[in-house]
Motif scaffolding. Structure first.
Motif, PDB file in Angstrom:
ATOM      1  N   HIS A   1      18.355  12.174 -35.968  1.00 50.43           N
ATOM      2  CA  HIS A   1      19.429  12.220 -34.533  1.00 50.43           C
ATOM      3  C   HIS A   1      19.980  10.435 -33.766  1.00 50.43           C
ATOM      4  CE1 HIS A   1      17.734  16.222 -35.891  1.00 50.43           C
ATOM      5  NE2 HIS A   1      16.541  16.068 -35.729  1.00 50.43           N
ATOM      6  N   PHE A   2      21.257  10.730 -33.754  1.00 49.21           N
ATOM      7  CA  PHE A   2      21.820   9.606 -32.825  1.00 49.21           C
ATOM      8  C   PHE A   2      22.799  10.510 -32.026  1.00 49.21           C
ATOM      9  CE2 PHE A   2      21.860   7.926 -37.880  1.00 49.21           C
ATOM     10  CZ  PHE A   2      20.508   7.448 -37.311  1.00 49.21           C
ATOM     11  N   VAL A   3      21.984  11.008 -30.808  1.00 49.55           N
ATOM     12  CA  VAL A   3      22.504  11.407 -29.610  1.00 49.55           C
ATOM     13  C   VAL A   3      22.544  10.375 -28.271  1.00 49.55           C
ATOM     14  CG1 VAL A   3      21.275  12.673 -28.190  1.00 49.55           C
ATOM     15  CG2 VAL A   3      20.561  12.890 -30.493  1.00 49.55           C
ATOM     16  N   ILE A   4      23.865  10.630 -28.095  1.00 50.13           N
ATOM     17  CA  ILE A   4      24.542   9.768 -27.190  1.00 50.13           C
ATOM     18  C   ILE A   4      24.857  11.133 -25.374  1.00 50.13           C
ATOM     19  CG2 ILE A   4      27.022  10.102 -27.959  1.00 50.13           C
ATOM     20  CD1 ILE A   4      27.786   7.718 -26.176  1.00 50.13           C
ATOM     21  N   TYR A   5      24.399  10.762 -24.372  1.00 49.30           N
ATOM     22  CA  TYR A   5      24.578  11.464 -23.670  1.00 49.30           C
ATOM     23  C   TYR A   5      26.431  11.464 -22.337  1.00 49.30           C
ATOM     24  CZ  TYR A   5      20.201  13.822 -23.376  1.00 49.30           C
ATOM     25  OH  TYR A   5      18.825  14.201 -23.945  1.00 49.30           O
ATOM     26  N   SER A   6      27.345  12.743 -22.274  1.00 50.20           N
ATOM     27  CA  SER A   6      28.714  11.682 -21.298  1.00 50.20           C
ATOM     28  C   SER A   6      27.833  12.430 -20.245  1.00 50.20           C
ATOM     29  CB  SER A   6      29.924  11.859 -22.251  1.00 50.20           C
ATOM     30  OG  SER A   6      30.671  11.937 -21.160  1.00 50.20           O
ATOM     31  N   ASP A   7      27.590  11.602 -18.792  1.00 49.51           N
ATOM     32  CA  ASP A   7      27.979  12.212 -17.521  1.00 49.51           C
ATOM     33  C   ASP A   7      29.313  11.578 -16.952  1.00 49.51           C
ATOM     34  OD1 ASP A   7      26.546  13.555 -15.038  1.00 49.51           O
ATOM     35  OD2 ASP A   7      26.028  11.815 -14.272  1.00 49.51           O
ATOM     36  N   LYS A   8      29.107   9.896 -16.682  1.00 49.93           N
ATOM     37  CA  LYS A   8      30.329   9.539 -16.422  1.00 49.93           C
ATOM     38  C   LYS A   8      31.809  10.255 -16.207  1.00 49.93           C
ATOM     39  CE  LYS A   8      27.943   5.172 -16.238  1.00 49.93           C
ATOM     40  NZ  LYS A   8      27.953   3.987 -16.172  1.00 49.93           N
ATOM     41  N   TRP A   9      32.723   9.959 -15.151  1.00 49.95           N
ATOM     42  CA  TRP A   9      33.876  10.206 -14.781  1.00 49.95           C
ATOM     43  C   TRP A   9      34.673   8.978 -15.682  1.00 49.95           C
ATOM     44  CZ3 TRP A   9      38.131   7.629 -12.437  1.00 49.95           C
ATOM     45  CH2 TRP A   9      39.303   8.737 -13.097  1.00 49.95           C
ATOM     46  N   VAL A  10      35.253   9.566 -17.007  1.00 47.41           N
ATOM     47  CA  VAL A  10      36.008   7.962 -17.506  1.00 47.41           C
ATOM     48  C   VAL A  10      37.839   8.479 -16.899  1.00 47.41           C
ATOM     49  CG1 VAL A  10      36.758   7.656 -20.335  1.00 47.41           C
ATOM     50  CG2 VAL A  10      34.389   7.891 -19.742  1.00 47.41           C
ATOM     51  N   SER A  11      38.770   7.343 -16.590  1.00 43.68           N
ATOM     52  CA  SER A  11      39.438   7.135 -15.845  1.00 43.68           C
ATOM     53  C   SER A  11      40.797   7.501 -17.934  1.00 43.68           C
ATOM     54  CB  SER A  11      39.994   6.044 -15.766  1.00 43.68           C
ATOM     55  OG  SER A  11      41.391   6.281 -15.041  1.00 43.68           O
ATOM     56  N   GLY A  12      41.787   8.682 -17.190  1.00 47.41           N
ATOM     57  CA  GLY A  12      42.564   8.756 -18.011  1.00 47.41           C
ATOM     58  C   GLY A  12      42.169   9.716 -19.416  1.00 47.41           C
ATOM     59  N   GLU A  13      40.746  10.409 -19.593  1.00 51.17           N
ATOM     60  CA  GLU A  13      39.953  11.443 -20.621  1.00 51.17           C
ATOM     61  C   GLU A  13      39.914  12.132 -20.307  1.00 51.17           C
ATOM     62  OE1 GLU A  13      38.032   9.218 -24.316  1.00 51.17           O
ATOM     63  OE2 GLU A  13      36.662  10.068 -22.598  1.00 51.17           O
ATOM     64  N   ILE A  14      40.473  13.647 -20.756  1.00 54.57           N
ATOM     65  CA  ILE A  14      39.734  15.063 -20.463  1.00 54.57           C
ATOM     66  C   ILE A  14      39.074  15.850 -21.087  1.00 54.57           C
ATOM     67  CG2 ILE A  14      40.619  17.094 -19.704  1.00 54.57           C
ATOM     68  CD1 ILE A  14      41.266  14.980 -17.652  1.00 54.57           C
ATOM     69  N   GLY A  15      37.591  15.667 -21.023  1.00 55.80           N
ATOM     70  CA  GLY A  15      36.928  16.604 -21.306  1.00 55.80           C
ATOM     71  C   GLY A  15      36.034  15.579 -22.612  1.00 55.80           C
ATOM     72  N   PRO A  16      36.163  15.419 -23.513  1.00 54.73           N
ATOM     73  CA  PRO A  16      35.553  14.481 -25.008  1.00 54.73           C
ATOM     74  C   PRO A  16      35.869  14.062 -25.537  1.00 54.73           C
ATOM     75  CG  PRO A  16      33.975  16.537 -25.345  1.00 54.73           C
ATOM     76  CD  PRO A  16      35.826  16.738 -24.817  1.00 54.73           C
ATOM     77  N   PRO A  17      34.839  12.421 -25.773  1.00 59.53           N
ATOM     78  CA  PRO A  17      36.252  11.111 -26.145  1.00 59.53           C
ATOM     79  C   PRO A  17      36.446  11.444 -28.121  1.00 59.53           C
ATOM     80  CG  PRO A  17      33.754  10.493 -26.318  1.00 59.53           C
ATOM     81  CD  PRO A  17      33.596  11.805 -25.539  1.00 59.53           C
ATOM     82  N   ASP A  18      37.776  11.136 -28.603  1.00 58.25           N
ATOM     83  CA  ASP A  18      37.440  11.059 -29.650  1.00 58.25           C
ATOM     84  C   ASP A  18      36.768  10.638 -30.206  1.00 58.25           C
ATOM     85  OD1 ASP A  18      40.535  11.384 -31.877  1.00 58.25           O
ATOM     86  OD2 ASP A  18      39.542  10.089 -32.545  1.00 58.25           O
ATOM     87  N   VAL A  19      37.237  11.696 -31.625  1.00 60.23           N
ATOM     88  CA  VAL A  19      35.726  11.132 -32.307  1.00 60.23           C
ATOM     89  C   VAL A  19      35.523  10.126 -33.047  1.00 60.23           C
ATOM     90  CG1 VAL A  19      35.344  13.494 -33.315  1.00 60.23           C
ATOM     91  CG2 VAL A  19      36.598  12.240 -34.352  1.00 60.23           C
ATOM     92  N   SER A  20      36.796   8.971 -33.085  1.00 62.69           N
ATOM     93  CA  SER A  20      36.367   7.346 -33.268  1.00 62.69           C
ATOM     94  C   SER A  20      35.768   6.598 -32.716  1.00 62.69           C
ATOM     95  CB  SER A  20      37.906   6.893 -33.737  1.00 62.69           C
ATOM     96  OG  SER A  20      38.712   6.927 -32.411  1.00 62.69           O
ATOM     97  N   ARG A  21      35.687   7.038 -31.187  1.00 64.96           N
ATOM     98  CA  ARG A  21      35.240   6.159 -30.311  1.00 64.96           C
ATOM     99  C   ARG A  21      33.149   6.584 -30.249  1.00 64.96           C
ATOM    100  NH1 ARG A  21      36.911   6.148 -24.447  1.00 64.96           N
ATOM    101  NH2 ARG A  21      35.710   3.775 -24.119  1.00 64.96           N
ATOM    102  N   ILE A  22      32.853   7.333 -30.857  1.00 68.48           N
ATOM    103  CA  ILE A  22      32.082   7.599 -31.034  1.00 68.48           C
ATOM    104  C   ILE A  22      31.330   7.997 -32.241  1.00 68.48           C
ATOM    105  CG2 ILE A  22      31.372   8.659 -28.916  1.00 68.48           C
ATOM    106  CD1 ILE A  22      31.503  10.986 -29.824  1.00 68.48           C
ATOM    107  N   ALA A  23      31.969   7.794 -33.304  1.00 64.44           N
ATOM    108  CA  ALA A  23      31.655   7.243 -35.069  1.00 64.44           C
ATOM    109  C   ALA A  23      30.164   6.732 -34.695  1.00 64.44           C
ATOM    110  CB  ALA A  23      32.614   6.517 -35.963  1.00 64.44           C
ATOM    111  N   GLY A  24      28.965   7.105 -35.787  1.00 67.76           N
ATOM    112  CA  GLY A  24      28.052   6.321 -35.677  1.00 67.76           C
ATOM    113  C   GLY A  24      26.897   7.672 -35.139  1.00 67.76           C
ATOM    114  N   TYR A  25      27.485   8.255 -34.571  1.00 65.57           N
ATOM    115  CA  TYR A  25      26.353   9.054 -33.885  1.00 65.57           C
ATOM    116  C   TYR A  25      26.990  10.513 -34.484  1.00 65.57           C
ATOM    117  CZ  TYR A  25      26.302   5.943 -29.719  1.00 65.57           C
ATOM    118  OH  TYR A  25      26.541   5.050 -28.878  1.00 65.57           O
ATOM    119  N   ASN A  26      25.726  11.277 -34.519  1.00 68.50           N
ATOM    120  CA  ASN A  26      25.655  12.862 -34.885  1.00 68.50           C
ATOM    121  C   ASN A  26      25.621  14.388 -33.504  1.00 68.50           C
ATOM    122  OD1 ASN A  26      23.117  13.082 -34.854  1.00 68.50           O
ATOM    123  ND2 ASN A  26      23.177  12.783 -36.751  1.00 68.50           N
TER     124      ASN A  26
END
Length: 293
Positions: free
Chosen positions: A18-43
């Motif tokens: 399992h390759f897990v990444i948490y997301s709690d921070k506010w990200v400027s210009g982004e609404i919702g989870p990031p595009d999958v290209s930014r987190i390739a390698g996690y599942n």
């Protein structure tokens, strides 16, 4: 209230690693989870956090996206092999100390997962007031909470993980007791080897894997396994940078070596990182390169 999405036909619990990444921070210009290209390698991507008072931060942001966009994002994650889950509580909530009923709260959390078509739940329980009391209240609360979650989020169809440390220093057992009671209902543990006392804790391969310091005895990976927690349920958790936690940071190339050492000793549970966007695809690619290329 929107109708709950109870479709489960395409949903299964992913196998290790399992390759897990948490997301709690506010990200400027982004609404919702990031595009999958930014987190390739996690599942697994964990929206953080759902609180006793309701969803907050990224967990709340997910609810503010229109249903069509949510469905599109969810489909892109599924196609990329990434499970989208919600993490509950974190350092903000102390649900046992504040007297929340575990069954009621578990039902509310499960309803959120079903309503917003997520793949499961991570329980980041940090009620140290209750745990440090060593009177069994935290362990009993977590046991009931986990059982109630599983009643609405069946095993094999929804992910259920816990993010916590293990320690042999609690008279009441802490998470060792929780595992004895409901460990069979928990898919894996995201071990937070980064939030404990001591600035140099878990910053070498030996301290992380085989022998922890006297400040936190018997809390290295293989020591936890020796205490009775299955090795295949122990996901190594680390901060992405030295500002994402007060201690425990390791640079990715060094962590990659430690991960490879662990794999050579029979471990393959996976890696967790806190958090996006401080960690993106390049972080996990580096950490995986030796053991999980």
């Amino acid at each position: 209230m929107p109708l709950m999405n109870t479709t489960i036909s395409a949903r299964t619990t992913p196998a290790a690693p399992h390759f897990v990444i948490y997301s709690d921070k506010w990200v400027s210009g982004e609404i919702g989870p990031p595009d999958v290209s930014r987190i390739a390698g996690y599942n697994v991507f964990a929206l953080s956090f759902w609180l006793a008072a309701g969803p907050a931060d990224q967990a709340e942001e997910w609810t503010l996206i229109d249903a069509t966009t949510r469905a599109s994002i969810k489909a892109s994650y599924q196609n990329a092999g990434i499970s989208l889950i919600v993490s509950a509580f974190g350092s903000t909530d102390v649900p046992t100390t504040e007297g929340y009923d575990p069954t009621t709260l578990a039902n509310d959390l499960a309803d959120y997962v079903l309503e917003y078509a997520l793949d499961g739940v991570d329980v980041d329980y940090e009620d140290f007031y209750a745990m440090d009391a060593e009177n069994g209240s935290a362990e009993t609360w977590l046991t009931t909470f986990t059982m109630a979650l599983r009643a609405k989020l069946p095993q094999g169809q929804y992910i259920l993980t816990h993010a916590r440390k293990f320690s042999t220093q609690y008279a009441s057992g802490a998470y060792l007791t929780v595992h004895q009671k409901v460990g069979s209902l928990i898919d894996w543990y995201n071990i937070q080897v980064s939030i404990l006392e001591g600035t140099s804790e878990y910053t070498t391969c030996s301290g992380l894997l085989t022998t922890s310091s006297s400040m936190q005895p018997n809390t290295a990976l293989f020591q936890i396994a020796a205490a009775g927690i299955p090795l295949d349920k122990l996901v190594i958790g680390k901060p992405a940078t030295d500002v994402d936690a007060s201690n425990g940071y390791m640079d990715p190339p060094m962590l990659a070596q430690c991960v490879d050492n662990a794999v050579q000793q029979g471990w393959n549970a996976g890696i967790m990182v806190c958090q996006f966007p401080d960690a993106v695809s390049t972080w996990i690619t580096t950490v995986r390169v030796l053991a999980f290329p």
